[in-house]
Design an enzyme around this catalytic site. Structure first.
Site, mmCIF file in Angstrom:
data_model
loop_
_atom_site.group_PDB
_atom_site.id
_atom_site.type_symbol
_atom_site.label_atom_id
_atom_site.label_comp_id
_atom_site.label_asym_id
_atom_site.label_seq_id
_atom_site.Cartn_x
_atom_site.Cartn_y
_atom_site.Cartn_z
ATOM 1 N N GLY A 31 -6.403 -10.250 -18.942
ATOM 2 C CA GLY A 31 -5.658 -11.120 -18.034
ATOM 3 C C GLY A 31 -5.080 -10.365 -16.852
ATOM 4 O O GLY A 31 -5.540 -9.261 -16.528
ATOM 5 N N LEU A 33 -5.503 -11.239 -13.819
ATOM 6 C CA LEU A 33 -6.778 -11.110 -13.111
ATOM 7 C C LEU A 33 -6.588 -10.712 -11.652
ATOM 8 O O LEU A 33 -5.675 -11.166 -10.976
ATOM 9 C CB LEU A 33 -7.551 -12.431 -13.182
ATOM 10 C CG LEU A 33 -7.886 -12.940 -14.592
ATOM 11 C CD1 LEU A 33 -8.692 -14.236 -14.499
ATOM 12 C CD2 LEU A 33 -8.634 -11.893 -15.409
ATOM 13 N N HIS A 37 -11.665 -7.984 -11.564
ATOM 14 C CA HIS A 37 -12.198 -8.887 -12.595
ATOM 15 C C HIS A 37 -13.144 -9.918 -11.962
ATOM 16 O O HIS A 37 -14.179 -10.264 -12.534
ATOM 17 C CB HIS A 37 -11.064 -9.650 -13.287
ATOM 18 C CG HIS A 37 -10.092 -8.772 -14.014
ATOM 19 N ND1 HIS A 37 -8.776 -8.624 -13.629
ATOM 20 C CD2 HIS A 37 -10.250 -7.990 -15.112
ATOM 21 C CE1 HIS A 37 -8.168 -7.806 -14.453
ATOM 22 N NE2 HIS A 37 -9.022 -7.400 -15.365
ATOM 23 N N GLY A 150 -15.971 -3.154 -15.699
ATOM 24 C CA GLY A 150 -15.746 -2.479 -14.422
ATOM 25 C C GLY A 150 -15.852 -0.966 -14.577
ATOM 26 O O GLY A 150 -15.350 -0.393 -15.540
ATOM 27 N N GLU A 151 -16.493 -0.346 -13.593
ATOM 28 C CA GLU A 151 -16.658 1.117 -13.623
ATOM 29 C C GLU A 151 -15.353 1.864 -13.392
ATOM 30 O O GLU A 151 -15.298 3.074 -13.546
ATOM 31 C CB GLU A 151 -17.661 1.542 -12.549
ATOM 32 C CG GLU A 151 -18.977 1.923 -13.126
ATOM 33 C CD GLU A 151 -19.900 2.555 -12.100
ATOM 34 O OE1 GLU A 151 -19.504 2.731 -10.924
ATOM 35 O OE2 GLU A 151 -21.020 2.863 -12.497
ATOM 36 N N VAL A 179 -13.694 -1.685 -7.621
ATOM 37 C CA VAL A 179 -13.224 -2.448 -6.453
ATOM 38 C C VAL A 179 -11.917 -1.806 -5.996
ATOM 39 O O VAL A 179 -11.036 -1.530 -6.820
ATOM 40 C CB VAL A 179 -12.993 -3.934 -6.801
ATOM 41 C CG1 VAL A 179 -12.497 -4.707 -5.589
ATOM 42 C CG2 VAL A 179 -14.274 -4.558 -7.352
#
Ligand code: PAF
Length: 284
Positions: A31, A33, A37, A150-151, A179
């Site tokens: 969560g 977010l 995400h 996610g990386e 991101v």
């Protein structure tokens, strides 16, 4: 968007999706977010998956009770955001459903040895066993799917991939690039806990990664460049390492080619991580 709380409906809904000939795209989250995400959701939608986004703040991956208590919980906003980006099924299981025996220590635990014990695993003992255990359960309930990670959590992706391989789980793991905000800070649900000053300090993490990515040099040179960058910001450094991108073992100056730079630091009591690809070569 369908909102599901119970494990039976979640399992049936995933099964019905596959029966219609569609692929389930699983986006596991805790969560709070943010765009990081949402990038996972976009990646799943681009592949045409039916997107199942899970929100579960997993207590078993927090070593520190205070850290768990402070973790942001923003369900209403998350629900609106998930709907706005086209999530098909929002899964919000209860603690009781996920870990009926918590906090007893007779529970099943998945420990990915080696990969789960270094770097973040060393600083946060038990963390990756908590992550692998909950992700194994998310996979078990969902069934065959593509799962998006996610990386930014590079080590987490490595641990999950290893678990999938070792246990032959019917899951295709997809990693999605980090991101960043315009200033370079990697997006994290924890960033909201930083003051304006803390945020400036935290930028040293992405600068450290950029300083290593900027040139091709032996591992010790890149490591020193990262540490110099972090030292300037006076943050508490947990590690700044150049590692093999698959085994996550530190590399020495004989290594050449693709490697990974990983850093972690604590700013105002908030542990932050970052990473990026680097190339090892001769001294310039
Ligand atoms: O990356 C996260 O948010 C969590 O570690 C995950 C994968 C949802 C497991 O709780």
């Amino acid at each position: 968007m369908e909102v599901v709380h119970d494990l039976g409906r979640w399992r049936d809904s995933a099964q019905a999706t596959r029966a219609r000939g569609r692929v389930v795209g699983l986006v596991p989250t805790m969560g709070a977010l943010h765009e990081g995400h949402l990038a996972l959701v976009h990646a799943a939608r681009e592949r045409g998956d039916v997107v199942f986004l899970t929100i579960f703040v997993n207590p078993r991956q927090f070593g520190d009770a205070a850290d768990l208590a402070r973790y942001p919980r923003t369900l209403e906003a998350d629900q609106a955001l998930a709907e706005s980006v086209g999530v098909d099924v929002l899964v919000v299981p209860s603690l009781d459903e996920m870990w009926p025996d918590y906090p007893r220590d007779t529970m099943t635990s998945v420990h990915v040895t080696g990969l789960g014990d270094v770097l973040e695993g060393e600083g946060r003992p038990g963390h990756f066993a908590g992550v692998a255990s909950v992700v194994a359960k998310l996979f078990a309930v969902t069934g065959p799917c593509r799962a998006y990670f996610g990386e930014k959590d590079y080590q987490q992706v490595a641990v999950v991939r290893q678990m999938v391989r070792d246990l032959a789980l019917p899951v295709d793991v997809v990693d999605v690039p980090v991101v960043r905000d315009a200033d370079g800070l990697a997006l994290s649900s924890r960033n909201g806990r930083l003051s304006a000053h803390g945020r400036v300090q935290a930028l040293a993490l992405s600068r450290a990664i950029a300083s290593a990515a900027r040139r091709s040099a032996p591992a010790s040179v890149l490591r020193a460049a990262m540490r110099a960058e972090l030292a300037r910001a006076e943050l508490e450094v947990a590690y700044a390492e150049i590692v093999d991108p698959l085994t996550l073992q530190p590399l020495d100056d004989g290594a050449r080619g693709a490697a990974r730079a990983l850093v972690a630091g604590v700013v105002e009591g908030v542990r932050l991580i970052d990473n990026g690809p680097v190339t090892l070569g001769q001294e310039e």
